[in-house]
Scaffold this motif. Structure first.
Motif, PDB file in Angstrom:
ATOM      1  N   ALA A 128       0.828  -1.207   0.000  1.00 34.78           N
ATOM      2  CA  ALA A 128       0.000   0.000   0.000  1.00 34.78           C
ATOM      3  C   ALA A 128       0.864   1.259   0.000  1.00 34.78           C
ATOM      4  O   ALA A 128       1.794   1.399   0.778  1.00 34.78           O
ATOM      5  N   GLY A 129       0.566   2.159  -0.900  1.00 35.45           N
ATOM      6  CA  GLY A 129       1.252   3.441  -0.949  1.00 35.45           C
ATOM      7  C   GLY A 129       2.562   3.431  -1.712  1.00 35.45           C
ATOM      8  O   GLY A 129       3.183   4.467  -1.874  1.00 35.45           O
ATOM      9  N   THR A 130       3.024   2.299  -2.195  1.00 36.49           N
ATOM     10  CA  THR A 130       4.293   2.235  -2.914  1.00 36.49           C
ATOM     11  C   THR A 130       4.099   2.639  -4.366  1.00 36.49           C
ATOM     12  O   THR A 130       3.146   2.217  -5.002  1.00 36.49           O
ATOM     13  N   ALA A 131       5.004   3.442  -4.871  1.00 32.55           N
ATOM     14  CA  ALA A 131       4.966   3.842  -6.283  1.00 32.55           C
ATOM     15  C   ALA A 131       6.331   3.573  -6.898  1.00 32.55           C
ATOM     16  O   ALA A 131       7.362   3.919  -6.319  1.00 32.55           O
ATOM     17  N   TYR A 132       6.339   2.948  -8.057  1.00 31.30           N
ATOM     18  CA  TYR A 132       7.573   2.628  -8.761  1.00 31.30           C
ATOM     19  C   TYR A 132       7.664   3.473 -10.030  1.00 31.30           C
ATOM     20  O   TYR A 132       6.648   3.760 -10.658  1.00 31.30           O
ATOM     21  N   PRO A 133       8.884   3.859 -10.422  1.00 34.49           N
ATOM     22  CA  PRO A 133       9.025   4.579 -11.691  1.00 34.49           C
ATOM     23  C   PRO A 133       8.489   3.721 -12.838  1.00 34.49           C
ATOM     24  O   PRO A 133       8.660   2.504 -12.841  1.00 34.49           O
ATOM     25  N   MET A 134       7.847   4.364 -13.795  1.00 32.85           N
ATOM     26  CA  MET A 134       7.330   3.656 -14.960  1.00 32.85           C
ATOM     27  C   MET A 134       8.061   4.169 -16.203  1.00 32.85           C
ATOM     28  O   MET A 134       8.071   5.367 -16.475  1.00 32.85           O
ATOM     29  N   TYR A 135       8.685   3.243 -16.923  1.00 30.95           N
ATOM     30  CA  TYR A 135       9.484   3.587 -18.096  1.00 30.95           C
ATOM     31  C   TYR A 135       8.741   3.286 -19.381  1.00 30.95           C
ATOM     32  O   TYR A 135       8.136   2.218 -19.528  1.00 30.95           O
ATOM     33  N   GLY A 136       8.812   4.238 -20.317  1.00 34.81           N
ATOM     34  CA  GLY A 136       8.382   4.000 -21.679  1.00 34.81           C
ATOM     35  C   GLY A 136       9.613   3.893 -22.553  1.00 34.81           C
ATOM     36  O   GLY A 136      10.712   3.611 -22.069  1.00 34.81           O
ATOM     37  N   ALA A 137       9.472   4.171 -23.832  1.00 38.14           N
ATOM     38  CA  ALA A 137      10.600   4.045 -24.752  1.00 38.14           C
ATOM     39  C   ALA A 137      11.684   5.081 -24.508  1.00 38.14           C
ATOM     40  O   ALA A 137      12.844   4.859 -24.832  1.00 38.14           O
ATOM     41  N   ASN A 138      11.331   6.225 -23.923  1.00 40.64           N
ATOM     42  CA  ASN A 138      12.313   7.296 -23.729  1.00 40.64           C
ATOM     43  C   ASN A 138      12.436   7.711 -22.279  1.00 40.64           C
ATOM     44  O   ASN A 138      12.555   8.876 -21.957  1.00 40.64           O
ATOM     45  N   GLY A 139      12.392   6.744 -21.383  1.00 38.09           N
ATOM     46  CA  GLY A 139      12.622   7.062 -19.982  1.00 38.09           C
ATOM     47  C   GLY A 139      11.360   7.077 -19.152  1.00 38.09           C
ATOM     48  O   GLY A 139      10.310   6.561 -19.550  1.00 38.09           O
ATOM     49  N   VAL A 140      11.462   7.684 -17.971  1.00 35.71           N
ATOM     50  CA  VAL A 140      10.373   7.677 -17.006  1.00 35.71           C
ATOM     51  C   VAL A 140       9.200   8.517 -17.510  1.00 35.71           C
ATOM     52  O   VAL A 140       9.376   9.661 -17.924  1.00 35.71           O
ATOM     53  N   ILE A 141       8.004   7.929 -17.473  1.00 37.28           N
ATOM     54  CA  ILE A 141       6.801   8.633 -17.939  1.00 37.28           C
ATOM     55  C   ILE A 141       5.743   8.738 -16.839  1.00 37.28           C
ATOM     56  O   ILE A 141       4.654   9.228 -17.076  1.00 37.28           O
ATOM     57  N   GLY A 142       6.070   8.282 -15.639  1.00 35.79           N
ATOM     58  CA  GLY A 142       5.108   8.334 -14.539  1.00 35.79           C
ATOM     59  C   GLY A 142       5.476   7.305 -13.479  1.00 35.79           C
ATOM     60  O   GLY A 142       6.641   6.922 -13.340  1.00 35.79           O
ATOM     61  N   THR A 143       4.477   6.880 -12.736  1.00 35.63           N
ATOM     62  CA  THR A 143       4.689   5.876 -11.702  1.00 35.63           C
ATOM     63  C   THR A 143       3.641   4.779 -11.833  1.00 35.63           C
ATOM     64  O   THR A 143       2.611   4.957 -12.479  1.00 35.63           O
ATOM     65  N   ALA A 144       3.928   3.646 -11.207  1.00 35.65           N
ATOM     66  CA  ALA A 144       3.008   2.511 -11.219  1.00 35.65           C
ATOM     67  C   ALA A 144       2.967   1.897  -9.825  1.00 35.65           C
ATOM     68  O   ALA A 144       3.867   2.101  -9.012  1.00 35.65           O
ATOM     69  N   GLY A 145       1.924   1.141  -9.582  1.00 32.27           N
ATOM     70  CA  GLY A 145       1.760   0.517  -8.277  1.00 32.27           C
ATOM     71  C   GLY A 145       2.458  -0.818  -8.148  1.00 32.27           C
ATOM     72  O   GLY A 145       2.297  -1.521  -7.156  1.00 32.27           O
ATOM     73  N   GLY A 146       3.240  -1.208  -9.140  1.00 33.83           N
ATOM     74  CA  GLY A 146       3.963  -2.468  -9.088  1.00 33.83           C
ATOM     75  C   GLY A 146       5.173  -2.406  -9.994  1.00 33.83           C
ATOM     76  O   GLY A 146       5.423  -1.386 -10.642  1.00 33.83           O
TER      77      GLY A 146
END
Length: 361
Positions: free
Chosen positions: A30-48
């Motif tokens: 609960a409450g954890t956010a992981y960096p979310m990568y697309g083709a050109n780097g970090v584009i947001g966060t994800a819950g897993g």
């Protein structure tokens, strides 16, 4: 020599997760956010996460096909990218530099929609470097990247300090002032023929989201259209899709995209307050609300100019300006150092990977 597939294991990312925890393979607490990568780097966060620490992320499809990023933390990788994992006994950071040095964008297939496949990657020929050699390469190049990352941390901390102090002073401000009382737009356009090849160019792609220091730019030699000229100390405000929150202080002279408002301080002692106000969440939200257009909304300077922002009074505004100027000077020095370090890293990379430069363990 060896095949790249003998050194690195490749897996595709997965579709960008919707709201809530993503489907697997790893859900978050609960409450954890992981960096979310697309083709050109970090584009947001994800819950897993679907990639472990020290993974290399490779752009798989589209215009960023072959772009390489290193993820120090666990992260979520979308299906626009490929996860490259070091095989047993291989240094994970060496894998990042190895892939970075292979020029993967030259191995993509397709023209309309460029693509990298596992078959292409697995079949690339690479030097068979023993672990001690891998460690030495990773240590040399990693030290340069670690210092660059530390400098980026300085910039982020300075950004946070300016915003926090502005918020504090704004909350107790006795009055307000219109934005056009703090800054005026540079409205004269410069034809491409009048732009020198040695000039600096800042486009929307060089302005980071919610980051008030403009430490990246390109050479203007490829500029083919009308631009706006700016000076060091001007504030650049992206008028196209203002909700992306692209506002920053220029450290150099140059030319900017016409999708940017170039705002020059009326009084240099108020530059810090102008920068903080234009970069505030309130002003960006105001610009977004007043922008015209559906697919490509733009905000007019006239609509920004009338916006009232808090005014702490002349003495405090000048004090804040000196505070922001000192931080900007420190960030500019760090950015200049990072540019030199990045140039050194990029110069060393080919020689270290091919063995022309010996990396001593």
């Amino acid at each position: 020599m060896a095949r790249l597939g003998e050194v690195v294991a490749f897996t595709n990312g997965r579709a960008r997760p919707s709201a809530g925890p993503p489907p697997a393979p790893h859900s978050a607490s609960a409450g954890t956010a992981y960096p979310m990568y697309g083709a050109n780097g970090v584009i947001g966060t994800a819950g897993g996460f679907n990639a472990e620490r020290d993974s290399t992320i490779v752009g798989r499809v589209g215009s960023y096909c072959g772009i390489v990023h290193f993820a120090r933390e666990r992260c979520w990788v979308t299906d626009n990218a490929i996860i490259a994992t070091a095989r047993e006994g291989v240094n994970p950071r060496y894998v990042y530099y190895l892939l970075k040095g292979l020029g993967l964008n030259h191995h993509r297939i397709g023209s309309g929609q460029p693509l990298l496949t596992h078959a292409i990657l697995n079949g690339l020929a690479v030097r068979d470097v023993p672990r001690e050699g891998q460690d030495a390469v990773a240590e040399i190049l990693g030290a340069l990247d670690d210092k660059i990352a530390a400098n980026e941390g300085i910039a982020a901390a300075a950004d946070d300090l300016v915003r926090a102090r502005y918020t504090e002073l704004a909350a107790s401000a006795p009055g307000s002032v219109r934005l056009d009382g703090l800054g005026r737009p540079v409205t004269v356009n410069v034809p491409a023929a009048d732009i020198g090849p040695g000039e600096n160019y800042i486009g929307l792609e060089h302005i980071a989201k919610r980051h008030m220091w403009l430490s990246g730019w390109a050479d203007a030699s490829a500029v083919l259209s009308v631009k706006k000229r700016f000076r060091a100390g001007d504030v650049l405000f992206a008028k196209l899709r203002p909700y992306f929150h692209k506002v920053g202080l220029a450290f150099v002279d140059g030319v900017a995209s016409t999708d940017v408002h170039v705002v020059r301080p009326v009084d240099g002692r108020h530059r810090g307050w102008l920068l903080a106000a234009l970069s505030s969440d309130e002003v960006v939200a105001h610009a977004s609300a007043l922008s015209d257009g559906t697919r490509m909304p733009r905000v007019k300077w006239a609509d920004l100019a009338r916006r009232e922002v808090p005014w702490p009074g002349e003495p405090r505004a000048r004090e804040f300006g000196a505070f922001a100027d000192a931080l900007a000077e420190r960030v500019e020095a760090a950015a200049s150092e990072s540019a030199a370090l990045a140039a050194l890293r990029d110069a060393l990379l080919p020689g270290l990977l091919t063995g022309r430069i010996e990396a001593t363990p």
